[in-house]
Design a protein around this motif. Structure first.
Motif, mmCIF file in Angstrom:
data_model
loop_
_atom_site.group_PDB
_atom_site.id
_atom_site.type_symbol
_atom_site.label_atom_id
_atom_site.label_comp_id
_atom_site.label_asym_id
_atom_site.label_seq_id
_atom_site.Cartn_x
_atom_site.Cartn_y
_atom_site.Cartn_z
ATOM 1 N N PRO A 420 61.228 127.076 79.784
ATOM 2 C CA PRO A 420 60.776 125.723 80.129
ATOM 3 C C PRO A 420 59.526 125.298 79.361
ATOM 4 C CG PRO A 420 59.925 127.260 81.736
ATOM 5 C CD PRO A 420 60.691 128.090 80.720
ATOM 6 N N ASP A 421 59.087 126.085 78.395
ATOM 7 C CA ASP A 421 57.768 125.891 77.779
ATOM 8 C C ASP A 421 57.535 124.512 77.157
ATOM 9 O OD1 ASP A 421 58.449 128.595 78.127
ATOM 10 O OD2 ASP A 421 57.018 129.247 76.606
ATOM 11 N N PRO A 422 58.475 123.971 76.356
ATOM 12 C CA PRO A 422 58.121 122.753 75.612
ATOM 13 C C PRO A 422 58.183 121.483 76.479
ATOM 14 C CG PRO A 422 59.923 123.985 74.562
ATOM 15 C CD PRO A 422 59.796 124.470 75.954
ATOM 16 N N ILE A 423 57.264 120.595 76.205
ATOM 17 C CA ILE A 423 57.306 119.221 76.695
ATOM 18 C C ILE A 423 57.348 118.335 75.457
ATOM 19 C CG2 ILE A 423 56.127 117.407 77.983
ATOM 20 C CD1 ILE A 423 54.725 119.585 79.602
ATOM 21 N N PHE A 424 58.435 117.628 75.262
ATOM 22 C CA PHE A 424 58.582 116.753 74.098
ATOM 23 C C PHE A 424 58.160 115.335 74.485
ATOM 24 C CE2 PHE A 424 61.518 120.227 73.354
ATOM 25 C CZ PHE A 424 61.298 120.523 72.015
ATOM 26 N N VAL A 425 57.195 114.802 73.752
ATOM 27 C CA VAL A 425 56.783 113.409 73.927
ATOM 28 C C VAL A 425 57.249 112.666 72.685
ATOM 29 C CG1 VAL A 425 54.864 111.823 74.312
ATOM 30 C CG2 VAL A 425 54.782 114.121 75.297
ATOM 31 N N LEU A 426 58.192 111.772 72.874
ATOM 32 C CA LEU A 426 58.817 111.132 71.717
ATOM 33 C C LEU A 426 58.889 109.617 71.905
ATOM 34 C CD1 LEU A 426 61.713 110.705 73.195
ATOM 35 C CD2 LEU A 426 62.195 113.007 72.353
ATOM 36 N N ILE A 439 46.669 113.142 78.449
ATOM 37 C CA ILE A 439 46.719 113.267 79.906
ATOM 38 C C ILE A 439 47.320 114.611 80.301
ATOM 39 C CG2 ILE A 439 47.874 112.370 81.964
ATOM 40 C CD1 ILE A 439 47.564 109.547 80.635
ATOM 41 N N LEU A 440 48.465 114.934 79.712
ATOM 42 C CA LEU A 440 49.119 116.199 80.048
ATOM 43 C C LEU A 440 48.292 117.404 79.623
ATOM 44 C CD1 LEU A 440 52.824 115.376 79.118
ATOM 45 C CD2 LEU A 440 51.925 115.840 81.405
ATOM 46 N N ALA A 441 47.669 117.319 78.445
ATOM 47 C CA ALA A 441 46.881 118.448 77.938
ATOM 48 C C ALA A 441 45.589 118.643 78.731
ATOM 49 C CB ALA A 441 46.558 118.244 76.468
ATOM 50 N N SER A 442 45.266 117.704 79.607
ATOM 51 C CA SER A 442 44.105 117.864 80.486
ATOM 52 C C SER A 442 44.470 118.636 81.750
ATOM 53 C CB SER A 442 43.538 116.488 80.856
ATOM 54 O OG SER A 442 43.104 115.807 79.696
ATOM 55 N N HIS A 443 45.751 118.986 81.890
ATOM 56 C CA HIS A 443 46.208 119.790 83.027
ATOM 57 C C HIS A 443 46.046 121.269 82.691
ATOM 58 C CE1 HIS A 443 48.810 121.456 86.159
ATOM 59 N NE2 HIS A 443 48.733 120.272 86.767
ATOM 60 N N SER A 444 45.706 122.055 83.679
ATOM 61 C CA SER A 444 45.411 123.476 83.438
ATOM 62 C C SER A 444 46.631 124.272 82.984
ATOM 63 C CB SER A 444 44.843 124.108 84.711
ATOM 64 O OG SER A 444 45.780 124.008 85.783
ATOM 65 N N ALA A 445 47.843 123.726 83.165
ATOM 66 C CA ALA A 445 49.047 124.472 82.794
ATOM 67 C C ALA A 445 49.641 124.030 81.468
ATOM 68 C CB ALA A 445 50.101 124.330 83.895
ATOM 69 N N VAL A 446 49.015 123.061 80.787
ATOM 70 C CA VAL A 446 49.636 122.466 79.608
ATOM 71 C C VAL A 446 48.699 122.534 78.406
ATOM 72 C CG1 VAL A 446 50.744 120.416 78.643
ATOM 73 C CG2 VAL A 446 50.910 120.869 81.099
ATOM 74 N N GLU A 447 49.237 122.951 77.281
ATOM 75 C CA GLU A 447 48.479 122.991 76.037
ATOM 76 C C GLU A 447 48.970 121.903 75.094
ATOM 77 O OE1 GLU A 447 47.317 126.098 72.407
ATOM 78 O OE2 GLU A 447 48.773 126.693 73.952
ATOM 79 N N LYS A 496 47.382 128.233 71.110
ATOM 80 C CA LYS A 496 46.092 128.930 71.032
ATOM 81 C C LYS A 496 45.614 129.431 72.388
ATOM 82 C CE LYS A 496 46.222 127.485 66.796
ATOM 83 N NZ LYS A 496 46.669 128.401 65.731
ATOM 84 N N THR A 497 46.316 129.098 73.463
ATOM 85 C CA THR A 497 45.905 129.504 74.809
ATOM 86 C C THR A 497 47.076 130.206 75.486
ATOM 87 O OG1 THR A 497 46.674 127.524 76.007
ATOM 88 C CG2 THR A 497 44.535 127.368 74.892
ATOM 89 N N ASP A 498 46.830 130.664 76.717
ATOM 90 C CA ASP A 498 47.904 131.303 77.484
ATOM 91 C C ASP A 498 48.531 130.347 78.490
ATOM 92 O OD1 ASP A 498 45.827 131.049 79.254
ATOM 93 O OD2 ASP A 498 45.728 133.171 79.808
#
Length: 667
Positions: A420-426, A439-447, A496-498
């Motif tokens: 489930p890793d990728p989130i595609f913004v298109l 917005i999404l990258a400001s969530h602790s679970a999203v890089e 670059k993160t976990d």
């Protein structure tokens, strides 16, 4: 160092020969040898040249310059002395003066390959890519003595790569294992746009001649252009092992590091090279790009200003300032840009960048007629460089609708890679995708990563092997799983993160939404959509570095937008709920409601940090990087209205898509 190795022995000629040998083996020994000769024979020109070269190779560039300058004045027509003078000037950061010295060397000896090499490298630092390419062609010509290779090299010098290819292929039919010919052939095919073929040739060349540094640098450059930065870095590290301070190698390494998100390392390299070679307008510009990405706005603007101060005709540097979106030009800046545009000898690339920059400057000042005129001229120039046929995308969408049926997706349920890793913004560029990403990258679970080229590259490979998108209906469960796993592996370098989830915000991925849905069935797909006039005009006035060839004509971009809406409406019909749509105007109007809905779709709990996305100091690698570091603002939502009187061609191309927005019309 013993006395026997540093004193002239036998004759001056013998001592000089020993000094030349020592330059490669022991530069300090060469310095001592030259000084011993000069003690016996003061002001001996060849011994002085050995001394200057030895000092340069030993790292004492300042002293080398003091030694070589009087020698260069006394022997202005001597090719080896002018060559060494150029090398020392280049090593000391005096790039313009180095160019002059190298030109004196090649004027005296047009076949002096090393002088052409030095000239090419110096011109590259100054941003003169055309001049550098011509110098490299002359370097190749000067470095060969075979009559056939000389004929091919002459064709490259004359700008006739097709003729060079013909000559080289005839030669290689008889002598297939000749590294110089293979490298030259790679240059010829690359100039004709066949970069993958050029890459294979360079790899063959290096198998035959691993120490061929020119071919290795060509390969590193080609890897970078093909988007394979890690492979480019491997080649560059081998080159830098022998020449650790080579500015061209280091600049390319910094660019590669930036492309894979290693900005701290890239910035450190740029700073080191610019400290030693400050007269480098394109270097300052690249440094500015890296600074912009990490949010160092003031330093970024200062770097861009350095570039335009050093090269006022460098349109891309002016556009880079404009592309910060928050930078405001002075009237003196406008006059300087207009003065450059008035030059008849200005390169087309500089001209189009200046038009885009002036379009933004006049827009900021509320002079919309002047602004639109500049945007339109810039787009016309760019369109001439990147021909585009809108019918190709229209046909692709029609074929996708035929292939991507509800039955196909039902039959493939449970297949593909389950990660489930990728989130595609298109969607389309300038539709708010960077805002969604931030917005999404400001969530602790999203890089957050960047606009990743991997889906496009994988689709291109499938197309090369079979008709695409039709091939999607023929892929086995093993094929789909392998494709999904390949995407995860290809993009791993960007993580670059976990954090468990990561974003790919390549807008063009909408054209491959079927491939994404099949190979990664648990990946999230977010369609960032903006009012068609706002989105399309914002794209039209944006000069993209690469990849958005549809954006340089109002009719083309309108038709592209309509095609995109049609395909995404089809996906909504055959895969209900698979895609989450973010309407830009709704996000601006009620951010919390839309952010909560976005996070819910992604299966993520709400976090306040997503509302405060502008406080996130992550690197942002798009034109909107400055804007998403500010709280949500509404002033750009209807900005297109200032240009509405010029947008009739766009409205016509959009057709019913315009009237039905934010819904899709019946297709």
């Amino acid at each position: 160092m013993t006395t026997a190795t540093t004193e002239p022995s036998g004759s001056v000629a013998t001592a000089l020969a020993h000094g030349w040998r020592l330059l490669d083996l022991d530069p300090r020994g060469a310095v001592e040898q030259a000084m011993a000769i000069l003690e016996a024979v003061p002001r001996h020109a060849e011994a002085t040249l050995i001394l200057a070269a030895g000092l340069r190779l030993s790292g004492d560039v300042a002293q080398a310059l003091r030694v070589v300058e009087p020698l260069s004045r006394a022997f202005a027509q001597s090719p080896p002395i002018q060559l060494e003078h150029g090398r020392i000037l280049a090593a000391d950061g005096h790039t313009q003066a180095a160019v002059a010295a190298f030109k004196r060397a090649v004027a005296a000896d047009p076949d002096l390959a090393e002088a052409w090499r030095g000239l090419a490298e110096a011109l590259e630092l100054l941003g003169d890519e055309t001049g550098a390419q011509a110098a490299r062609a002359r370097q190749i010509k000067g470095g060969v003595r075979d009559p056939v290779l000389m004929t091919a090299a002459a064709a490259l010098v004359d700008g006739e790569p097709g003729r060079a290819e013909t000559v080289l292929r005839e030669l290689m039919a008889v002598r297939p294992a000749e590294p110089a010919a293979i490298r030259m052939l790679a240059e010829a095919v690359a100039r004709q746009g066949r970069e993958v073929e050029a890459e294979a040739l360079l790899q063959d060349c290096l198998k035959l001649a691993p120490a061929f540094t020119g071919a290795r640098y060509n390969l590193a450059t080609l890897h970078y252009r093909l988007g394979r930065s890690t492979e480019a870095l491997a080649q560059l590290d081998r080159l830098l092992a022998d020449e650790p301070r080579h500015p061209g190698y280091l600049n390319l390494k910094a660019a590669c590091l930036a492309r894979i998100g290693e900005y701290a390392q890239a910035i450190a390299i740029y700073e080191d090279v610019l400290a030693r070679h400050p007269q480098q307008p394109k270097g300052w510009m690249s440094y500015g790009h890296a600074l912009k990405t990490v949010g160092r706005s003031a330093d970024c603007a200062a770097a861009y200003r350095k570039a335009v101060d050093q090269a006022p005709s460098l349109g891309e540097a002016w556009w880079s300032l404009a592309n910060m979106k928050t930078y405001r030009f002075s009237e003196a800046d406008l006059a300087a840009m207009e003065a450059q545009l008035a030059r008849e000898d200005l390169a087309h690339d500089d001209r189009l960048h200046l038009d885009y920059a002036l379009g933004k400057a006049h827009e900021d000042a509320g002079r919309y007629a002047e602004s639109f005129a500049h945007y339109a001229r810039g787009a016309t120039l760019r369109r001439a460089q990147v021909p585009y046929d809108p019918a190709v995308m229209t046909r692709h969408v029609a074929r996708c609708k035929t292939v991507l049926t509800a039955q196909l997706f039902a039959s493939r349920a449970g297949q593909g890679c389950p990660a489930p890793d990728p989130i595609f913004v298109l969607g389309l560029p300038r539709a708010g995708s960077t805002l969604v990403e931030q917005i999404l990258a400001s969530h602790s679970a999203v890089e957050g990563t960047m606009e990743l080229p991997d889906v496009t590259a994988m689709a291109r490979r499938l197309k090369d092997e079979s008709p695409y998108p039709e091939v999607l209906a023929t892929l086995s469960p093993e094929d789909l799983k392998a494709l999904g796993e390949e995407f995860l592996e290809r993009t791993r370098v960007q993580r670059k993160t976990d954090r468990p989830l990561f974003i790919d915000k390549m807008p063009n991925n909408w054209a491959h939404v079927g491939l994404i849905a099949l190979m990664l069935p648990n990946a999230k797909i977010i369609d960032a959509r903006r009012h068609p006039l706002g989105c399309c005009f914002s794209g039209f006035k944006q000069h993209f570095a690469r990849g958005q060839n549809f954006s340089y004509g109002l009719e083309d971009i309108g038709r592209y937008y309509a095609d995109y809406v049609e395909l995404m409406a089809h996906v909504d019909a055959v895969l209900p709920g698979r895609v989450h749509r973010v309407i830009y105007e709704s996000m601006i109007e009620d951010p919390e409601r839309e952010i909560r809905a976005l996070l819910s779709y992604c299966g993520l709990p709400f976090e306040e940090s997503c509302l405060n996305f502008h406080e996130n100091d992550r690197a942002v690698r798009t034109a909107s990087s400055e804007q998403v570091r500010r709280p949500i603002f509404k002033d750009a939502v209807e900005h297109w209205q200032n240009y509405e009187s010029w947008l009739d061609p766009l409205k016509t191309a959009l057709g019913p898509v315009l009237a039905s927005y934010p819904a899709a019309p019946e297709f």
